[in-house]
Design an enzyme around this catalytic site. Structure first.
Site, PDB file in Angstrom:
ATOM      1  CD1 TRP A 179      -9.788  -7.178   5.792  1.00  0.00           C
ATOM      2  CD2 TRP A 179      -9.821  -6.871   8.009  1.00  0.00           C
ATOM      3  NE1 TRP A 179      -9.070  -6.029   6.069  1.00  0.00           N
ATOM      4  CE2 TRP A 179      -9.078  -5.814   7.427  1.00  0.00           C
ATOM      5  CE3 TRP A 179      -9.975  -6.889   9.401  1.00  0.00           C
ATOM      6  CZ2 TRP A 179      -8.495  -4.794   8.181  1.00  0.00           C
ATOM      7  CZ3 TRP A 179      -9.401  -5.863  10.149  1.00  0.00           C
ATOM      8  CH2 TRP A 179      -8.668  -4.836   9.527  1.00  0.00           C
TER       9      TRP A 179
ATOM     10  CE1 TYR B  65      -3.180  -3.041   1.058  1.00  0.00           C
ATOM     11  CE2 TYR B  65      -1.724  -3.284   2.951  1.00  0.00           C
ATOM     12  CZ  TYR B  65      -2.737  -3.771   2.151  1.00  0.00           C
ATOM     13  OH  TYR B  65      -3.314  -4.975   2.456  1.00  0.00           O
TER      14      TYR B  65
ATOM     15  CD  GLU C 141      -1.910  -6.057   5.437  1.00  0.00           C
ATOM     16  OE1 GLU C 141      -1.078  -6.768   4.815  1.00  0.00           O
ATOM     17  OE2 GLU C 141      -2.909  -5.550   4.889  1.00  0.00           O
TER      18      GLU C 141
ATOM     19  CG  ASP D  78     -10.750  -4.383   2.350  1.00  0.00           C
ATOM     20  OD1 ASP D  78     -11.186  -3.480   3.074  1.00  0.00           O
ATOM     21  OD2 ASP D  78      -9.633  -4.338   1.813  1.00  0.00           O
TER      22      ASP D  78
ATOM     23  CD1 TRP E  45      -6.419   2.582   2.258  1.00  0.00           C
ATOM     24  CD2 TRP E  45      -4.392   2.833   1.363  1.00  0.00           C
ATOM     25  NE1 TRP E  45      -6.379   1.859   1.084  1.00  0.00           N
ATOM     26  CE2 TRP E  45      -5.151   1.999   0.511  1.00  0.00           C
ATOM     27  CE3 TRP E  45      -3.088   3.129   0.988  1.00  0.00           C
ATOM     28  CZ2 TRP E  45      -4.647   1.466  -0.674  1.00  0.00           C
ATOM     29  CZ3 TRP E  45      -2.580   2.607  -0.179  1.00  0.00           C
ATOM     30  CH2 TRP E  45      -3.358   1.790  -0.997  1.00  0.00           C
TER      31      TRP E  45
ATOM     32  N   GLY F  64     -13.358  -0.931   5.804  1.00  0.00           N
ATOM     33  CA  GLY F  64     -11.992  -1.211   6.261  1.00  0.00           C
ATOM     34  C   GLY F  64     -11.740  -2.699   6.466  1.00  0.00           C
TER      35      GLY F  64
ATOM     36  CD1 TRP G 139      -8.546   2.348   7.558  1.00  0.00           C
ATOM     37  CD2 TRP G 139      -9.823   1.953   9.366  1.00  0.00           C
ATOM     38  NE1 TRP G 139      -8.777   0.991   7.622  1.00  0.00           N
ATOM     39  CE2 TRP G 139      -9.552   0.720   8.714  1.00  0.00           C
ATOM     40  CE3 TRP G 139     -10.611   1.944  10.507  1.00  0.00           C
ATOM     41  CZ2 TRP G 139     -10.059  -0.500   9.196  1.00  0.00           C
ATOM     42  CZ3 TRP G 139     -11.111   0.729  10.979  1.00  0.00           C
ATOM     43  CH2 TRP G 139     -10.835  -0.470  10.335  1.00  0.00           C
TER      44      TRP G 139
HETATM   45  C1  9WN Z   1      -8.234  -1.436  -0.011  1.00  0.00           C
HETATM   46  C2  9WN Z   1      -4.376   0.030   3.778  1.00  0.00           C
HETATM   47  C3  9WN Z   1      -5.719  -0.660   3.603  1.00  0.00           C
HETATM   48  C4  9WN Z   1      -6.552  -0.662   4.904  1.00  0.00           C
HETATM   49  C5  9WN Z   1      -7.756  -1.570   4.810  1.00  0.00           C
HETATM   50  C6  9WN Z   1      -7.296  -2.947   4.351  1.00  0.00           C
HETATM   51  C7  9WN Z   1      -6.563  -2.842   3.027  1.00  0.00           C
HETATM   52  C8  9WN Z   1      -7.040  -2.068   0.704  1.00  0.00           C
HETATM   53  C9  9WN Z   1      -6.536  -3.270  -0.078  1.00  0.00           C
HETATM   54  O1  9WN Z   1      -5.447  -1.982   3.158  1.00  0.00           O
HETATM   55  O2  9WN Z   1      -7.469  -2.385   2.041  1.00  0.00           O
HETATM   56  O3  9WN Z   1      -8.581  -0.247   0.614  1.00  0.00           O
HETATM   57  O4  9WN Z   1      -5.911  -3.065  -1.132  1.00  0.00           O
HETATM   58  O5  9WN Z   1      -6.768  -4.416   0.339  1.00  0.00           O
HETATM   59  O6  9WN Z   1      -8.358  -3.827   4.259  1.00  0.00           O
HETATM   60  O7  9WN Z   1      -8.417  -1.643   6.056  1.00  0.00           O
HETATM   61  O8  9WN Z   1      -6.967   0.641   5.188  1.00  0.00           O
HETATM   62  O9  9WN Z   1      -3.689  -0.526   4.879  1.00  0.00           O
END
Ligand code: 9WN
Length: 445
Positions: A372, A41, A415, A181, A45, A179, A47
């Site tokens: 999740w 990521y 994570e 997913d 993002w 959050g 939250w």
């Molecule tokens: C889609 C960044 C994010 C968290 C989410 C988590 C995951 C993204 C993904 O990563 O989501 O938004 O690509 O899977 O589920 O809670 O904010 O850490």
């Protein structure tokens, strides 16, 4: 099954953990924000930034305020805080789905930078308040002054545009907004979204290049995620036409965060000389709506409501425990949630033998490795612990704290974690794990 590692005894261990967490946040810092993970990521993002600001306040308070300020610079004209703010310096394909799929620039009221059009749980007012409490002073107060109108606009967007059922609760229009997913909570409404896994042949998923595909959502999940994004995007991310939207759910965590935000805003308002009263009134209404609409007296927990189908969803996930963060949750619901938390489903105890799972570990669809659908996550444990402390359960809160610290001591700032063995899963060097660990370490018991 083995317990979560218990290598957290001595002060040297704890100092080492603190250094690891601070170094992780430093390594993930990117000019004005923190990436959740350099690999999986690499953008900002929503939250995540809130949780990360809570941790930064312990080690680099100025960055806590920068983190929140950079996120809110991407706030849309209607007040929505986008769930991803894309870093324009990164190559195309650094994350999927990237800006070319979201096309935020085509939507009315979007900011200059590329973003998604979705939101995430509004935990930012709480984060701002906690960051200030951790690092009070003139700079913090000035930051609260600047953030307050943006935080109020964030709440107003949700109240004015997302109360689709007109019952005082907020609808999420995509599982990514929750959050959590691919939580089993969303299986029923997701099954009703028409899509075929084969459409994913046209795309290159970025996540499965960096994490084991067996630990991630499936291709069919992704096909549905994209179909829901397309439906929203093709209406310019406008909320007027939501009655026909393919996914409309009232989530207990999202709405608990929405209520907790009003409680936090009341305290921020008092600090900066604004009127706390309207926030207190709204907070009370949200808690009342949550209890009335999402509490299931038969199961003794909170369940999401599928607004399209007009019924509560049955999966008993950890989402149900999160209304504990509301300080005004009535005793009846608090007591029921404590029973649920202590049950074999979630195993919260003064001495926990396994970490808090994200889904009922006795359910047939519990999957210990898949994202999740079973694994343990620090942000959820951190929220539940806060709730237990707020409602007078220090021994349970302390057990949960030790269990979470033990996870990072055993596996690093991953994570998420295997809910039986505590093994680290997903991305290593994950932002909110590091940040919330710092908070837990500083906050005894
Ligand atoms: C889609 C960044 C994010 C968290 C989410 C988590 C995951 C993204 C993904 O990563 O989501 O938004 O690509 O899977 O589920 O809670 O904010 O850490």
């Amino acid at each position: 099954m083995t317990a979560a590692p218990a290598r957290t005894g001595g002060p040297a261990d704890l100092a080492g953990l603190r250094r690891l967490a601070a170094a992780t946040l430093d390594a993930n810092w990117e000019h004005d924000h923190t990436v959740p993970s350099r690999t999986l990521y690499p953008h900002q993002w929503s939250w995540d930034s809130a949780f990360i600001a809570i941790g930064l306040a312990h080690v680099r308070p100025e960055r806590a305020w920068q983190e929140l300020a950079s996120l809110f610079r991407a706030q849309w004209a209607d007040g929505r805080v986008p769930h991803i703010v894309f870093n324009p310096a990164l190559r195309v394909g650094a994350y999927f789905p990237g800006p070319e799929l979201w096309r935020s620039a085509d939507a009315q009221g979007s900011p200059a930078v590329h973003t998604s059009g979705l939101v995430q749980p509004p935990v930012h007012a709480l984060a701002a308040l906690l960051a200030y409490r951790r690092a009070p002073g003139q700079a913090g107060l000035a930051a609260l002054h600047r953030l307050y109108p943006a935080l109020v606009a964030q709440q107003r967007y949700l109240a004015d545009h997302r109360d689709v059922a007109g019952d005082g609760l907020i609808c999420v229009v995509h599982p990514w907004e929750s959050g959590l997913d691919n939580s089993p909570a969303w299986d029923e409404p997701m099954a009703a979204v028409p899509a075929e896994a084969a459409v994913m042949r046209a795309y290159r998923r970025h996540d499965t290049a960096h994490a084991d595909a067996a630990h991630r959502p499936t291709d069919l999940d992704y096909a549905r995620y994209l179909a829901i994004v397309a439906a929203y995007r093709d209406h310019g991310y406008a909320d007027r036409a939501l009655a026909d939207h393919p996914f409309l759910v009232e989530c207990p965590l999202f709405n608990a965060a929405f209520g907790a935000a009003e409680h936090a805003l009341a305290e921020i308002a008092a600090l900066i000389g604004a009127d706390p009263e309207p926030h207190r009134v709204r907070a009370g209404r949200i808690t009342e709506a949550l209890v009335r609409r999402l509490y299931d007296p038969v199961n003794g927990t909170f369940q999401p409501r599928d607004v399209r189908a007009g019924r509560l969803l049955g999966a008993r996930t950890v989402l149900g425990l999160t209304p504990l963060i509301l300080p005004d949750l009535p005793a009846r619901q608090v007591d029921a949630l404590v029973v649920e938390a202590r049950s074999a489903r979630f195993g919260v105890a003064a001495r926990m033998d396994r970490p808090l799972p994200s889904h009922d570990r006795t359910a047939p669809d519990f999957e210990p490795l898949r994202y999740w659908r079973g694994p343990s996550w620090l942000n959820i444990g951190w929220l539940v612990r806060r709730g237990l402390l707020a409602h007078g359960h220090p021994a349970l809160a302390s057990g949960l704290r030790r269990s979470m610290i033990g996870l990072v001591a055993g596996a690093g700032c991953h994570e998420y974690f295997h809910p039986d063995t505590g093994a680290g899963l997903g991305s290593p060097a994950f932002g909110w794990t590091a940040a919330l660990l710092l908070d837990l370490l500083a906050d005894e018991p």
